[in-house]
Design a protein around this motif. Sequence first.
Motif, PDB file in Angstrom:
ATOM      1  N   ASP A 231      52.241  47.355  11.905  1.00  0.00           N
ATOM      2  CA  ASP A 231      52.445  47.707  10.506  1.00  0.00           C
ATOM      3  C   ASP A 231      52.753  49.197  10.367  1.00  0.00           C
ATOM      4  O   ASP A 231      53.680  49.596   9.646  1.00  0.00           O
ATOM      5  CB  ASP A 231      51.205  47.341   9.692  1.00  0.00           C
ATOM      6  N   ASN A 232      52.007  50.031  11.074  1.00  0.00           N
ATOM      7  CA  ASN A 232      52.244  51.472  11.003  1.00  0.00           C
ATOM      8  C   ASN A 232      53.619  51.836  11.549  1.00  0.00           C
ATOM      9  O   ASN A 232      54.318  52.693  10.994  1.00  0.00           O
ATOM     10  CB  ASN A 232      51.169  52.232  11.786  1.00  0.00           C
ATOM     11  N   ALA A 233      54.012  51.188  12.657  1.00  0.00           N
ATOM     12  CA  ALA A 233      55.313  51.493  13.256  1.00  0.00           C
ATOM     13  C   ALA A 233      56.456  51.106  12.326  1.00  0.00           C
ATOM     14  O   ALA A 233      57.443  51.841  12.180  1.00  0.00           O
ATOM     15  CB  ALA A 233      55.448  50.773  14.593  1.00  0.00           C
ATOM     16  N   ARG A 235      56.336  50.880   9.117  1.00  0.00           N
ATOM     17  CA  ARG A 235      56.305  51.736   7.919  1.00  0.00           C
ATOM     18  C   ARG A 235      56.721  53.176   8.212  1.00  0.00           C
ATOM     19  O   ARG A 235      57.433  53.804   7.428  1.00  0.00           O
ATOM     20  CB  ARG A 235      54.899  51.754   7.313  1.00  0.00           C
ATOM     21  N   SER A 236      56.274  53.694   9.374  1.00  0.00           N
ATOM     22  CA  SER A 236      56.377  55.136   9.600  1.00  0.00           C
ATOM     23  C   SER A 236      57.191  55.528  10.823  1.00  0.00           C
ATOM     24  O   SER A 236      57.397  56.716  11.063  1.00  0.00           O
ATOM     25  CB  SER A 236      54.967  55.740   9.724  1.00  0.00           C
ATOM     26  N   GLY A 237      57.628  54.574  11.634  1.00  0.00           N
ATOM     27  CA  GLY A 237      58.405  54.913  12.813  1.00  0.00           C
ATOM     28  C   GLY A 237      57.623  55.769  13.787  1.00  0.00           C
ATOM     29  O   GLY A 237      56.438  55.531  14.048  1.00  0.00           O
ATOM     30  N   ASP A 238      58.259  56.823  14.315  1.00  0.00           N
ATOM     31  CA  ASP A 238      57.617  57.658  15.336  1.00  0.00           C
ATOM     32  C   ASP A 238      56.397  58.404  14.813  1.00  0.00           C
ATOM     33  O   ASP A 238      55.543  58.818  15.607  1.00  0.00           O
ATOM     34  CB  ASP A 238      58.627  58.661  15.898  1.00  0.00           C
ATOM     35  N   ALA A 239      56.286  58.574  13.510  1.00  0.00           N
ATOM     36  CA  ALA A 239      55.101  59.246  12.965  1.00  0.00           C
ATOM     37  C   ALA A 239      53.830  58.450  13.233  1.00  0.00           C
ATOM     38  O   ALA A 239      52.719  58.988  13.151  1.00  0.00           O
ATOM     39  CB  ALA A 239      55.268  59.467  11.462  1.00  0.00           C
ATOM     40  N   ALA A 240      53.984  57.167  13.584  1.00  0.00           N
ATOM     41  CA  ALA A 240      52.817  56.322  13.860  1.00  0.00           C
ATOM     42  C   ALA A 240      52.342  56.427  15.302  1.00  0.00           C
ATOM     43  O   ALA A 240      51.333  55.813  15.667  1.00  0.00           O
ATOM     44  CB  ALA A 240      53.154  54.861  13.532  1.00  0.00           C
ATOM     45  N   THR A 242      50.372  57.257  18.426  1.00  0.00           N
ATOM     46  CA  THR A 242      49.015  57.750  18.685  1.00  0.00           C
ATOM     47  C   THR A 242      48.713  57.562  20.165  1.00  0.00           C
ATOM     48  O   THR A 242      49.531  57.028  20.921  1.00  0.00           O
ATOM     49  CB  THR A 242      47.961  56.991  17.852  1.00  0.00           C
ATOM     50  N   HIS A 285      59.771  64.522  17.926  1.00  0.00           N
ATOM     51  CA  HIS A 285      59.301  64.491  16.541  1.00  0.00           C
ATOM     52  C   HIS A 285      58.141  65.448  16.285  1.00  0.00           C
ATOM     53  O   HIS A 285      57.470  65.369  15.255  1.00  0.00           O
ATOM     54  CB  HIS A 285      58.909  63.060  16.160  1.00  0.00           C
TER      55      HIS A 285
END
Length: 309
Positions: A231-233, A235-240, A242, A285
């Motif tokens: 879900d995070n990927a 929604r947010s791409g590389d910002a997700a 971790t 990024h």
Amino acid sequence: MNAPPRPEPTDPRDRPARLTVGVVGAGRVGPALAASLALAGHRPVAVSGVSETSVRRAALMLPDVPVVTPAEVLARAELVLLTVPDDALPGLVEGLVETGAVRPGQLIVHTSGRYGTKVLDPALRAGALPLALHPAMTFTGTPVDVQRLAGCSFGVTAPEALRLAAQALVIEMGGEPEWIREESRPLYHAALALGANHLVTLVAESMELLRDAGVEAPDRMLGPLLGAALDNALRSGDAALTGPVARGDAGTVAAHVSELRKHAPQTVAGYLAMARATADRALAHGLLKPELAEDLLGVLADGAEGDPR
């Protein structure tokens, strides 16, 4: 006074006559698409399958639809779904045309992600109407597949004159058309394989390692984690990104490589490749600090050199 509009019939049997549908190749995809088209009012009339598994699948998904030869499927159907493996598709099309099975005006639809409509050129020359409709979905070969088509994107390639027909068929199956250029089909399919097919491998390997580590229910442990990561990927791409690679935690990554080499050496190459790709994206990024990246990349390089393969 104008009469009020007549309501749309809800029972497919009450609708005007639609297309007769045939399936060549009763793998996991074809019967599901035909069953979905049946719900929209079309009429499956024939299916071909060779193995016992495909015959059983056809009986499950398309009850009372006769199993016949591919040539007979084309003889009975106005809309033909060619749902065979990618490598078999060109030869199948050529063979059907050479034997005179393809009729002018017949809709010939293949579901390969790799090919556009050019692979159907022999059928086009025989007067058929070519469409490439690839559902971006994984299939089980069971009735649940029909439900999964709701909201599923289809990679669609079609001649300009047939775009409306292609769109209508996809929408009738509950899908959403996404137009793909002929020359972009291999890249489109590679992207889906990278994301979906490799995901299954990664999850299966992760579950095996957790079992080896003593986790009794790895599926229960991974479910929430992977669901949140996906879900995070999306929604947010590389910002997700971790984890230790994105943080530049070289010591943890070195420990991972050491443990994997002891307990699951077959996973080391994949781990290193994904870690390098993750590091590159995290650097690009601004998530991975350059001063930490050097040690991390050194660990990954040392890990690759230590691979006995």
